[in-house]
Design a protein around this motif. Structure first.
Motif, short mmCIF file in Angstrom:
data_model
loop_
_atom_site.label_atom_id
_atom_site.label_comp_id
_atom_site.label_asym_id
_atom_site.label_seq_id
_atom_site.Cartn_x
_atom_site.Cartn_y
_atom_site.Cartn_z
N ILE A 1 0.83 -1.20 0.00
CA ILE A 1 0.00 0.00 0.00
C ILE A 1 0.87 1.25 0.00
O ILE A 1 0.58 2.22 -0.69
CB ILE A 1 -0.97 -0.02 1.20
N LYS A 2 1.96 1.22 0.75
CA LYS A 2 2.85 2.38 0.82
C LYS A 2 3.49 2.68 -0.54
O LYS A 2 3.64 3.83 -0.92
CB LYS A 2 3.94 2.09 1.85
N ASN B 1 -7.72 -1.57 2.56
CA ASN B 1 -7.29 -0.30 1.99
C ASN B 1 -6.77 -0.45 0.57
O ASN B 1 -6.82 0.50 -0.22
CB ASN B 1 -6.23 0.35 2.86
N TRP B 2 -6.28 -1.64 0.23
CA TRP B 2 -5.81 -1.88 -1.14
C TRP B 2 -6.95 -1.66 -2.14
O TRP B 2 -6.80 -0.96 -3.14
CB TRP B 2 -5.25 -3.29 -1.27
N GLN C 1 -9.63 0.02 -1.73
CA GLN C 1 -10.03 1.42 -1.72
C GLN C 1 -9.11 2.26 -2.60
O GLN C 1 -9.58 3.09 -3.38
CB GLN C 1 -10.03 1.98 -0.30
N ARG C 2 -7.83 2.03 -2.51
CA ARG C 2 -6.90 2.80 -3.35
C ARG C 2 -7.09 2.49 -4.83
O ARG C 2 -6.99 3.38 -5.67
CB ARG C 2 -5.47 2.51 -2.93
N VAL C 3 -7.38 1.23 -5.14
CA VAL C 3 -7.60 0.86 -6.54
C VAL C 3 -8.86 1.53 -7.07
O VAL C 3 -8.83 2.15 -8.14
CB VAL C 3 -7.66 -0.67 -6.72
N LYS D 1 -10.34 4.15 -5.99
CA LYS D 1 -10.18 5.60 -6.03
C LYS D 1 -9.34 6.04 -7.22
O LYS D 1 -9.49 7.16 -7.71
CB LYS D 1 -9.58 6.12 -4.73
N SER D 2 -8.45 5.18 -7.69
CA SER D 2 -7.64 5.56 -8.84
C SER D 2 -8.37 5.28 -10.15
O SER D 2 -8.09 5.90 -11.17
CB SER D 2 -6.28 4.87 -8.81
N TYR E 1 2.21 1.97 -3.45
CA TYR E 1 1.15 2.01 -4.44
C TYR E 1 1.20 3.31 -5.25
O TYR E 1 1.35 4.38 -4.69
CB TYR E 1 -0.19 1.89 -3.71
N ARG E 2 1.09 3.19 -6.55
CA ARG E 2 1.07 4.36 -7.42
C ARG E 2 -0.25 4.46 -8.19
O ARG E 2 -0.88 5.49 -8.22
CB ARG E 2 2.23 4.32 -8.42
N THR E 3 -0.65 3.40 -8.86
CA THR E 3 -1.89 3.37 -9.62
C THR E 3 -2.39 1.94 -9.65
O THR E 3 -1.70 1.03 -9.22
CB THR E 3 -1.70 3.92 -11.04
#
Length: 86
Positions: free
Chosen positions: A9-10, A55-56, A58-60, A62-63, A12-14
């Protein structure tokens, strides 16, 4: 294992490539990750476990997803009108 997930997660870019969605239209990928985030969050919360792995997703989403869609889906969940199976 939690450290490995936190490290991913840290860094993570896209959104990474997902073989389930090989085409350029990423609408389904967006929606699936949105659902996966909420399912993961609900499942781990019900068990009293840490929800950091969620959270993984969520980040995906959101991108990938337009924020207007996410806001609309959040509003639908809050009002009990969301069509997805969470």
């Amino acid at each position: 294992m939690s450290e490995l997930i936190e490290e991913k997660i840290k860094n993570y870019r896209t959104a990474p490539f997902d073989a389930r969605f090989p085409n350029t239209n990423q609408t389904r990928n967006c929606f699936r990750n949105y659902l996966d985030f909420h399912r993961c969050n609900n499942a781990l919360s019900d068990k009293g476990q840490d929800v950091v792995p969620c959270n993984w997703y969520q980040r995906v989403y959101k991108s990938l997803c337009p924020m207007s869609w996410v806001q609309k889906w959040d509003d639908q969940i809050d009002s009990g009108r969301f069509a997805g199976n969470i």
